[in-house]
Design a protein around this motif. Sequence first.
Motif, PDB file in Angstrom:
ATOM      1  N   LEU A 110      -6.315   1.577  94.484  1.00  0.00           N
ATOM      2  CA  LEU A 110      -5.048   0.903  94.692  1.00  0.00           C
ATOM      3  C   LEU A 110      -5.409   0.458  96.247  1.00  0.00           C
ATOM      4  CD1 LEU A 110      -2.542  -0.445  93.895  1.00  0.00           C
ATOM      5  CD2 LEU A 110      -1.305   1.586  94.711  1.00  0.00           C
ATOM      6  N   ILE A 111      -5.402  -1.088  96.396  1.00  0.00           N
ATOM      7  CA  ILE A 111      -5.896  -1.495  97.788  1.00  0.00           C
ATOM      8  C   ILE A 111      -4.569  -2.267  98.237  1.00  0.00           C
ATOM      9  CG2 ILE A 111      -7.359  -2.879  98.988  1.00  0.00           C
ATOM     10  CD1 ILE A 111      -9.263  -2.263  96.610  1.00  0.00           C
ATOM     11  N   ASP A 112      -4.109  -1.993  99.454  1.00  0.00           N
ATOM     12  CA  ASP A 112      -3.270  -2.826 100.317  1.00  0.00           C
ATOM     13  C   ASP A 112      -4.354  -4.097 100.928  1.00  0.00           C
ATOM     14  OD1 ASP A 112      -1.823  -4.045 102.116  1.00  0.00           O
ATOM     15  OD2 ASP A 112      -1.084  -2.255 103.133  1.00  0.00           O
ATOM     16  N   PRO A 113      -4.079  -5.445 100.412  1.00  0.00           N
ATOM     17  CA  PRO A 113      -4.980  -6.123 101.024  1.00  0.00           C
ATOM     18  C   PRO A 113      -4.774  -6.776 102.256  1.00  0.00           C
ATOM     19  CG  PRO A 113      -3.112  -7.158  99.312  1.00  0.00           C
ATOM     20  CD  PRO A 113      -2.904  -5.805  99.495  1.00  0.00           C
ATOM     21  N   GLY A 114      -3.469  -6.361 103.010  1.00  0.00           N
ATOM     22  CA  GLY A 114      -3.241  -6.972 104.359  1.00  0.00           C
ATOM     23  C   GLY A 114      -2.814  -8.167 104.424  1.00  0.00           C
ATOM     24  N   VAL A 115      -2.285  -8.724 103.159  1.00  0.00           N
ATOM     25  CA  VAL A 115      -1.754  -9.780 103.160  1.00  0.00           C
ATOM     26  C   VAL A 115      -0.686 -10.183 101.977  1.00  0.00           C
ATOM     27  CG1 VAL A 115      -3.710 -11.334 104.116  1.00  0.00           C
ATOM     28  CG2 VAL A 115      -3.445 -11.090 101.475  1.00  0.00           C
ATOM     29  N   PRO A 116       0.268 -10.893 102.065  1.00  0.00           N
ATOM     30  CA  PRO A 116       1.330 -10.667 100.746  1.00  0.00           C
ATOM     31  C   PRO A 116       0.897 -10.899  99.596  1.00  0.00           C
ATOM     32  CG  PRO A 116       2.258 -11.955 102.810  1.00  0.00           C
ATOM     33  CD  PRO A 116       0.861 -11.791 103.103  1.00  0.00           C
ATOM     34  N   ILE A 117       1.142 -10.346  98.459  1.00  0.00           N
ATOM     35  CA  ILE A 117       0.930 -10.566  97.202  1.00  0.00           C
ATOM     36  C   ILE A 117       1.574 -11.755  96.558  1.00  0.00           C
ATOM     37  CG2 ILE A 117       0.439  -9.832  94.819  1.00  0.00           C
ATOM     38  CD1 ILE A 117       0.082  -6.930  96.039  1.00  0.00           C
ATOM     39  N   PRO A 118       1.170 -12.951  96.252  1.00  0.00           N
ATOM     40  CA  PRO A 118       2.064 -13.813  95.699  1.00  0.00           C
ATOM     41  C   PRO A 118       3.063 -13.544  94.598  1.00  0.00           C
ATOM     42  CG  PRO A 118      -0.106 -14.853  96.254  1.00  0.00           C
ATOM     43  CD  PRO A 118      -0.312 -13.304  96.216  1.00  0.00           C
ATOM     44  N   PRO A 119       3.930 -13.792  94.506  1.00  0.00           N
ATOM     45  CA  PRO A 119       4.918 -13.609  93.272  1.00  0.00           C
ATOM     46  C   PRO A 119       4.356 -13.836  91.996  1.00  0.00           C
ATOM     47  CG  PRO A 119       6.100 -14.652  94.738  1.00  0.00           C
ATOM     48  CD  PRO A 119       4.718 -14.797  95.411  1.00  0.00           C
ATOM     49  N   ASP A 120       3.405 -15.078  91.717  1.00  0.00           N
ATOM     50  CA  ASP A 120       2.975 -15.325  90.443  1.00  0.00           C
ATOM     51  C   ASP A 120       1.786 -14.228  89.941  1.00  0.00           C
ATOM     52  OD1 ASP A 120       1.298 -16.244  92.463  1.00  0.00           O
ATOM     53  OD2 ASP A 120       0.866 -18.041  91.221  1.00  0.00           O
ATOM     54  N   SER A 121       1.073 -13.722  91.029  1.00  0.00           N
ATOM     55  CA  SER A 121       0.213 -12.849  90.830  1.00  0.00           C
ATOM     56  C   SER A 121       0.809 -11.409  90.312  1.00  0.00           C
ATOM     57  CB  SER A 121      -0.793 -12.317  92.180  1.00  0.00           C
ATOM     58  OG  SER A 121      -1.436 -13.813  92.347  1.00  0.00           O
ATOM     59  N   THR A 122       1.763 -10.921  91.220  1.00  0.00           N
ATOM     60  CA  THR A 122       2.762  -9.795  90.875  1.00  0.00           C
ATOM     61  C   THR A 122       3.158  -9.836  89.396  1.00  0.00           C
ATOM     62  OG1 THR A 122       3.375  -9.275  93.027  1.00  0.00           O
ATOM     63  CG2 THR A 122       4.517  -8.404  91.323  1.00  0.00           C
ATOM     64  N   ALA A 123       3.602 -11.205  88.922  1.00  0.00           N
ATOM     65  CA  ALA A 123       4.253 -11.348  87.669  1.00  0.00           C
ATOM     66  C   ALA A 123       3.006 -11.044  86.515  1.00  0.00           C
ATOM     67  CB  ALA A 123       4.464 -12.895  87.420  1.00  0.00           C
ATOM     68  N   VAL A 124       1.610 -11.176  87.019  1.00  0.00           N
ATOM     69  CA  VAL A 124       0.563 -10.987  86.035  1.00  0.00           C
ATOM     70  C   VAL A 124       0.258  -9.432  85.682  1.00  0.00           C
ATOM     71  CG1 VAL A 124      -1.833 -11.379  85.657  1.00  0.00           C
ATOM     72  CG2 VAL A 124      -0.285 -13.100  86.006  1.00  0.00           C
ATOM     73  N   GLY A 136      -1.400   2.214  98.748  1.00  0.00           N
ATOM     74  CA  GLY A 136      -2.702   1.608  98.841  1.00  0.00           C
ATOM     75  C   GLY A 136      -3.345   2.084  99.628  1.00  0.00           C
ATOM     76  N   GLN A 137      -5.055   1.966  99.500  1.00  0.00           N
ATOM     77  CA  GLN A 137      -5.932   2.220 100.589  1.00  0.00           C
ATOM     78  C   GLN A 137      -6.003   1.180 101.616  1.00  0.00           C
ATOM     79  OE1 GLN A 137      -8.923   3.898  97.584  1.00  0.00           O
ATOM     80  NE2 GLN A 137      -9.613   4.897  99.628  1.00  0.00           N
ATOM     81  N   PRO A 138      -6.343   1.374 102.850  1.00  0.00           N
ATOM     82  CA  PRO A 138      -6.863   0.265 103.695  1.00  0.00           C
ATOM     83  C   PRO A 138      -7.967  -0.574 102.981  1.00  0.00           C
ATOM     84  CG  PRO A 138      -6.793   2.207 104.888  1.00  0.00           C
ATOM     85  CD  PRO A 138      -6.564   2.462 103.418  1.00  0.00           C
ATOM     86  N   PRO A 139      -8.236  -1.833 102.777  1.00  0.00           N
ATOM     87  CA  PRO A 139      -9.173  -2.560 101.944  1.00  0.00           C
ATOM     88  C   PRO A 139     -10.483  -2.312 102.580  1.00  0.00           C
ATOM     89  CG  PRO A 139      -8.090  -4.015 103.758  1.00  0.00           C
ATOM     90  CD  PRO A 139      -7.411  -2.776 103.802  1.00  0.00           C
ATOM     91  N   ARG A 140     -10.876  -1.928 103.672  1.00  0.00           N
ATOM     92  CA  ARG A 140     -12.458  -1.788 104.151  1.00  0.00           C
ATOM     93  C   ARG A 140     -13.020  -0.561 103.652  1.00  0.00           C
ATOM     94  NH1 ARG A 140     -16.439  -0.767 107.845  1.00  0.00           N
ATOM     95  NH2 ARG A 140     -17.595  -2.410 108.277  1.00  0.00           N
ATOM     96  N   LYS A 141     -11.972   0.521 103.585  1.00  0.00           N
ATOM     97  CA  LYS A 141     -12.264   1.857 103.103  1.00  0.00           C
ATOM     98  C   LYS A 141     -12.466   1.737 101.625  1.00  0.00           C
ATOM     99  CE  LYS A 141     -10.422   6.563 102.935  1.00  0.00           C
ATOM    100  NZ  LYS A 141     -10.693   6.728 101.586  1.00  0.00           N
ATOM    101  N   ALA A 142     -11.582   0.981 100.837  1.00  0.00           N
ATOM    102  CA  ALA A 142     -11.495   1.166  99.696  1.00  0.00           C
ATOM    103  C   ALA A 142     -12.800   0.247  98.954  1.00  0.00           C
ATOM    104  CB  ALA A 142     -10.208   0.722  98.994  1.00  0.00           C
ATOM    105  N   LEU A 143     -13.191  -1.048  99.466  1.00  0.00           N
ATOM    106  CA  LEU A 143     -13.816  -1.773  99.096  1.00  0.00           C
ATOM    107  C   LEU A 143     -15.464  -1.355  99.347  1.00  0.00           C
ATOM    108  CD1 LEU A 143     -12.256  -5.002 100.528  1.00  0.00           C
ATOM    109  CD2 LEU A 143     -12.703  -4.614  98.002  1.00  0.00           C
ATOM    110  N   ALA A 144     -15.590  -0.403 100.517  1.00  0.00           N
ATOM    111  CA  ALA A 144     -16.716   0.333 100.857  1.00  0.00           C
ATOM    112  C   ALA A 144     -17.093   1.258  99.369  1.00  0.00           C
ATOM    113  CB  ALA A 144     -16.703   1.039 102.274  1.00  0.00           C
ATOM    114  N   GLU A 145     -15.960   1.761  99.294  1.00  0.00           N
ATOM    115  CA  GLU A 145     -16.180   3.165  98.157  1.00  0.00           C
ATOM    116  C   GLU A 145     -16.544   2.246  96.961  1.00  0.00           C
ATOM    117  OE1 GLU A 145     -12.899   6.231  99.673  1.00  0.00           O
ATOM    118  OE2 GLU A 145     -12.754   5.212  97.878  1.00  0.00           O
TER     119      GLU A 145
END
Length: 297
Positions: A110-124, A136-145
């Motif tokens: 679960l990743i914190d992207p550092g930007v707001p998640i659009p409502p229509d994406s959350t709806a999906v 959520g994990q910081p994006p750079r750490k999670a994406l590296a893993e």
Amino acid sequence: MRRTLSGPARHQASAQETLIVINRYPGSCGKCRRRVEAGAGQAVNTGGRWSSYHHECAPVRTAPPRGNHRGWHDLPVVGFDIEGTDRQPMDSRIVSAALVYADGTTSNWLIDPGVPIPPDSTAVHGITDEMVRSAGQPPRKALAELGTAISKVIADGTPLVVFCAHYDVTALHTELARHGLPPVEWDRAAIIDPSILHGEVEPRWYDSRQLGDLCRYYQVDLATAHDAESDARAAVDMAVSIAARHERIARTHPDALHQAQVGWYAQQKRNLQEFFDRQGRNETVSLEWPLETKRRR
């Protein structure tokens, strides 16, 4: 064998197949005998004879039976799926990802992207800003893993099953570059994309191609749609189900199957582009698979 048509598609039915379009004319339902108003049901052609049905009365599609042949579907594969912030893979930030291994174990992020998640994406996918900020994990750490884990799957020579792989592969490739992380060597991967396999074995399929709808056709359980782990597991089960029903798919080595899918995908998307052009829709379809290098309109 049944195939479903919708919209403008037209095809002359043979004696061995069933075709479906939205009914253009009123008629009596072939099951309940009540009236079906024009455009409110389905017109089903079986062996050259048309019948009208209410949507809930129409015959249920069934996939071909499983065979007894051997193939790559008897060997270990790994499922991969992501959920993101945008429908365009180069613009999407990954908010969740999962790998499902052949032994039943999983890896989830679960990743914190550092930007707001659009409502229509959350709806999906149901993932909110509050969820990623709190857990959520910081994006750079999670994406590296995630990048390291996928690279290991590829290095081990294990096929990677990804439904609509062009999205997941392109989004991850872009995210790794965005955070200055090493790229995955996608040119060494053997990717199996059940959405492409379905298009190859069902070339006249004009019904929904969403994961959930295809899961029902191939008798695959999808626990929670748009949950990365559930989608990854369902993608594996669908790929296996298709191979079990189509010997030529099963007996094609995963490396050769990957290369075949490059061509199959391009042709399937050319057909889609022609449909968009006929409709006058200003949409450009990418023919690149699994990694897109040009931004789509």
